[in-house]
Scaffold this motif. Sequence first.
Motif, PDB file in Angstrom:
ATOM      1  N   GLU A  37       1.156  -1.261   0.193  1.00  0.00           N
ATOM      2  CA  GLU A  37       0.162   0.050   0.078  1.00  0.00           C
ATOM      3  C   GLU A  37       1.020   1.317  -0.066  1.00  0.00           C
ATOM      4  N   ARG A  38       0.640   2.278  -1.032  1.00  0.00           N
ATOM      5  CA  ARG A  38       1.391   3.242  -0.997  1.00  0.00           C
ATOM      6  C   ARG A  38       0.986   4.394   0.127  1.00  0.00           C
ATOM      7  N   ARG A  39       1.843   4.919   0.848  1.00  0.00           N
ATOM      8  CA  ARG A  39       1.814   5.647   1.848  1.00  0.00           C
ATOM      9  C   ARG A  39       1.051   7.169   1.315  1.00  0.00           C
ATOM     10  N   ARG A  40       0.027   7.543   2.005  1.00  0.00           N
ATOM     11  CA  ARG A  40      -0.592   8.721   1.504  1.00  0.00           C
ATOM     12  C   ARG A  40      -0.382   9.958   2.561  1.00  0.00           C
ATOM     13  N   PRO A  41       0.311  10.791   2.037  1.00  0.00           N
ATOM     14  CA  PRO A  41       0.843  11.877   3.033  1.00  0.00           C
ATOM     15  C   PRO A  41      -0.215  13.068   3.233  1.00  0.00           C
ATOM     16  N   PRO A  42      -0.141  13.598   4.160  1.00  0.00           N
ATOM     17  CA  PRO A  42      -0.985  14.643   4.537  1.00  0.00           C
ATOM     18  C   PRO A  42      -0.877  15.823   3.414  1.00  0.00           C
ATOM     19  N   ILE A  43      -1.923  16.704   3.557  1.00  0.00           N
ATOM     20  CA  ILE A  43      -1.817  17.894   2.620  1.00  0.00           C
ATOM     21  C   ILE A  43      -0.620  18.663   3.062  1.00  0.00           C
ATOM     22  N   GLY A  44       0.455  18.822   2.411  1.00  0.00           N
ATOM     23  CA  GLY A  44       1.345  19.780   2.478  1.00  0.00           C
ATOM     24  C   GLY A  44       1.921  20.842   1.665  1.00  0.00           C
ATOM     25  N   ARG A  45       3.014  21.274   1.792  1.00  0.00           N
ATOM     26  CA  ARG A  45       3.244  22.662   1.224  1.00  0.00           C
ATOM     27  C   ARG A  45       3.208  22.432  -0.390  1.00  0.00           C
ATOM     28  N   GLN A  46       3.599  20.952  -0.779  1.00  0.00           N
ATOM     29  CA  GLN A  46       3.767  20.892  -2.268  1.00  0.00           C
ATOM     30  C   GLN A  46       2.255  20.853  -2.768  1.00  0.00           C
ATOM     31  N   ASP A  47       1.372  20.428  -2.128  1.00  0.00           N
ATOM     32  CA  ASP A  47       0.232  20.381  -2.657  1.00  0.00           C
ATOM     33  C   ASP A  47      -0.547  21.998  -2.674  1.00  0.00           C
ATOM     34  N   VAL A  48      -0.285  22.650  -1.715  1.00  0.00           N
ATOM     35  CA  VAL A  48      -0.606  24.094  -1.543  1.00  0.00           C
ATOM     36  C   VAL A  48      -0.070  24.790  -2.857  1.00  0.00           C
ATOM     37  N   VAL A  49       1.116  24.460  -3.072  1.00  0.00           N
ATOM     38  CA  VAL A  49       1.912  25.497  -3.946  1.00  0.00           C
ATOM     39  C   VAL A  49       1.339  25.093  -5.343  1.00  0.00           C
ATOM     40  N   LEU A  50       1.160  23.666  -5.444  1.00  0.00           N
ATOM     41  CA  LEU A  50       0.636  23.341  -7.007  1.00  0.00           C
ATOM     42  C   LEU A  50      -0.800  23.775  -7.211  1.00  0.00           C
ATOM     43  N   ALA A  51      -1.553  23.782  -5.848  1.00  0.00           N
ATOM     44  CA  ALA A  51      -3.111  23.993  -6.288  1.00  0.00           C
ATOM     45  C   ALA A  51      -3.092  25.689  -6.727  1.00  0.00           C
ATOM     46  N   ALA A  52      -2.372  26.404  -5.929  1.00  0.00           N
ATOM     47  CA  ALA A  52      -2.417  27.739  -6.175  1.00  0.00           C
ATOM     48  C   ALA A  52      -1.669  28.182  -7.390  1.00  0.00           C
ATOM     49  N   SER A  53      -0.828  27.472  -7.696  1.00  0.00           N
ATOM     50  CA  SER A  53       0.065  27.969  -8.978  1.00  0.00           C
ATOM     51  C   SER A  53      -1.045  27.688 -10.285  1.00  0.00           C
ATOM     52  N   VAL A  54      -1.661  26.311 -10.160  1.00  0.00           N
ATOM     53  CA  VAL A  54      -2.746  26.062 -11.127  1.00  0.00           C
ATOM     54  C   VAL A  54      -3.765  26.974 -11.107  1.00  0.00           C
ATOM     55  N   GLU A  55      -4.133  27.563 -10.169  1.00  0.00           N
ATOM     56  CA  GLU A  55      -5.358  28.596 -10.092  1.00  0.00           C
ATOM     57  C   GLU A  55      -4.836  29.877 -10.654  1.00  0.00           C
ATOM     58  N   ALA A  56      -4.056  30.194 -10.215  1.00  0.00           N
ATOM     59  CA  ALA A  56      -3.442  31.539 -10.889  1.00  0.00           C
ATOM     60  C   ALA A  56      -3.318  31.450 -12.175  1.00  0.00           C
ATOM     61  N   LEU A  57      -2.698  30.549 -12.805  1.00  0.00           N
ATOM     62  CA  LEU A  57      -2.443  30.368 -14.146  1.00  0.00           C
ATOM     63  C   LEU A  57      -3.669  30.093 -14.959  1.00  0.00           C
ATOM     64  N   SER A  58      -4.611  29.520 -14.275  1.00  0.00           N
ATOM     65  CA  SER A  58      -5.839  29.271 -14.860  1.00  0.00           C
ATOM     66  C   SER A  58      -6.607  30.435 -15.062  1.00  0.00           C
ATOM     67  N   LEU A  59      -6.971  31.432 -13.996  1.00  0.00           N
ATOM     68  CA  LEU A  59      -7.487  32.483 -13.946  1.00  0.00           C
ATOM     69  C   LEU A  59      -6.972  33.580 -15.204  1.00  0.00           C
ATOM     70  N   LEU A  60      -5.634  33.506 -15.039  1.00  0.00           N
ATOM     71  CA  LEU A  60      -4.865  34.330 -16.074  1.00  0.00           C
ATOM     72  C   LEU A  60      -5.273  33.855 -17.479  1.00  0.00           C
ATOM     73  N   ALA A  61      -5.225  32.553 -17.743  1.00  0.00           N
ATOM     74  CA  ALA A  61      -5.594  32.048 -19.249  1.00  0.00           C
ATOM     75  C   ALA A  61      -7.176  32.476 -19.387  1.00  0.00           C
ATOM     76  N   LEU A  62      -8.093  32.300 -18.384  1.00  0.00           N
ATOM     77  CA  LEU A  62      -9.546  32.682 -18.602  1.00  0.00           C
ATOM     78  C   LEU A  62      -9.642  33.878 -18.951  1.00  0.00           C
ATOM     79  N   GLU A  63      -8.943  35.084 -18.352  1.00  0.00           N
ATOM     80  CA  GLU A  63      -8.981  36.375 -18.643  1.00  0.00           C
ATOM     81  C   GLU A  63      -8.685  36.745 -20.132  1.00  0.00           C
ATOM     82  N   LEU A  64      -7.440  36.002 -20.330  1.00  0.00           N
ATOM     83  CA  LEU A  64      -6.937  36.227 -21.633  1.00  0.00           C
ATOM     84  C   LEU A  64      -7.788  35.606 -22.733  1.00  0.00           C
ATOM     85  N   VAL A  65      -8.427  34.760 -22.589  1.00  0.00           N
ATOM     86  CA  VAL A  65      -9.355  34.135 -23.621  1.00  0.00           C
ATOM     87  C   VAL A  65     -10.636  34.914 -23.800  1.00  0.00           C
ATOM     88  N   ARG A  66     -11.106  35.443 -22.525  1.00  0.00           N
ATOM     89  CA  ARG A  66     -12.184  36.325 -22.454  1.00  0.00           C
ATOM     90  C   ARG A  66     -11.785  37.537 -23.372  1.00  0.00           C
TER      91      ARG A  66
END
Length: 441
Positions: free
Chosen positions: A19-48
């Motif tokens: 069984e693969r050990r499932r780590p708790p939510i950490g800095r890596q996950d927060v940085v990934l989610a925040a980076s994806v959201e920032a880029l996604s919102l930027l791309a959304l506004e560029l398309v709009r």
Amino acid sequence: MPRPTSRLLDWFGVDDPWERRRPPIGRQDVVLAASVEALSLLALELVRSSGGFSHTDVPAWAQWLAVSSGAVLLLGRRRWPLTVALLAAVHMFVAGVTMPEVMGQLSLQVIYFVALLSGVAWARDRRGMVVVVGMIVLFMFAWITWQFALGSTVQEWLDDEELSEHIGLFPPIPAAIAITLLINVLYFGGAIAGGGVSWRSARARARLEEQAATIAAQSGRLRDQAVVDERLRIARELHDVVAHHVSAMGIQAGAARRVLDRDPDAARTALANVEEASRDAVTQMRRLLGTLREGEQAAPEARTTEAGVGDLPRLVAEVSGDGLAVTLDVVETQQDAATRLPRGVGLAVYRTVQEALTNVRRHSTADTVSVVVRVDEAQPAPYAEVEVVDNGRPRHGTSGSGLGQLGIRERAATHDGQVDIGPRVTGGYRVRVRYPLGAGS
């Protein structure tokens, strides 16, 4: 021969106990989610801003919410992989029905891809993973099939009314749906395959770590056993060292007793020899016993070697030949200094040369070896040094356990010796041990 389905399930680790050990939510996950959201919102506004959403009447806040909620899902992709994969599938469906232009944005497609890949890669319940991922894929392709059927019906109506223009080999609406189907096969297939590869890589790393830990533990036990064996050999040598001195003391004491009355000078000389032999025996015994572990059981008695520097020519002659030339030089600052070495030091020198030459034979490509023994009795720092130098390189596939070198270091420690073992900058390999001489030798 196993069926393809069985091989596929085995590849995904179904019924695998790991069984693969499932780590708790950490800095890596927060940085990934925040980076994806920032880029996604930027791309959304560029398309709009470029007019890409001119055909949708969904308010901007709803588009922002769709993108942000998708990015937030990535926070728990490793902690709750199957839940995140299911929520991502629901998100894709709802966004695809209500705002297909937004759902089709690259940023959201990356989010869905990562969520599905993580579900396969991090799920601990592999059977549950197969069920959940299978349901997601079946639902998505059922949705695409429904769109394909609806699109074909629309195309037939357009053809009947002569409102459709064929540009290529296929009708435009079914062709568009077919290419969508192909893209989704690659999309979902890539996510699932990538997740499977990630899970298998993690399992392989875990097994390698377990094997490394096992090997390290076994190596530690072997090293400990080697130390015990070497110290027991030293104990047997201690028996001979002490026995030699005690016998000499007995002879000298008997001689002193016999001549005490008629030749006092001879008696004093004999007693001086007894004193010197007793001091030498006690010193060597103390140093040898200091290296032995308390409570170790005695090994079966074995013959202790009488070897010393004087036996090195015979040893060198035995090793020489068959493509290996061994030279021996005994450098004595004072005449016959090598013959006056304490018995324990002479034996240690012999053993060091013996082990070094054995290692050359087994593990080196060398064709020449130089053995040099230096003895200097000059004060204030008399010493005996042995140096074995070869011109070879390590032979592939013959790496040793290191126990021989461990024995050299252990033996040198009993005489406060300094050890230098390793490859030379100019090539070849060197074993050098220096033993201090004097009352504590």
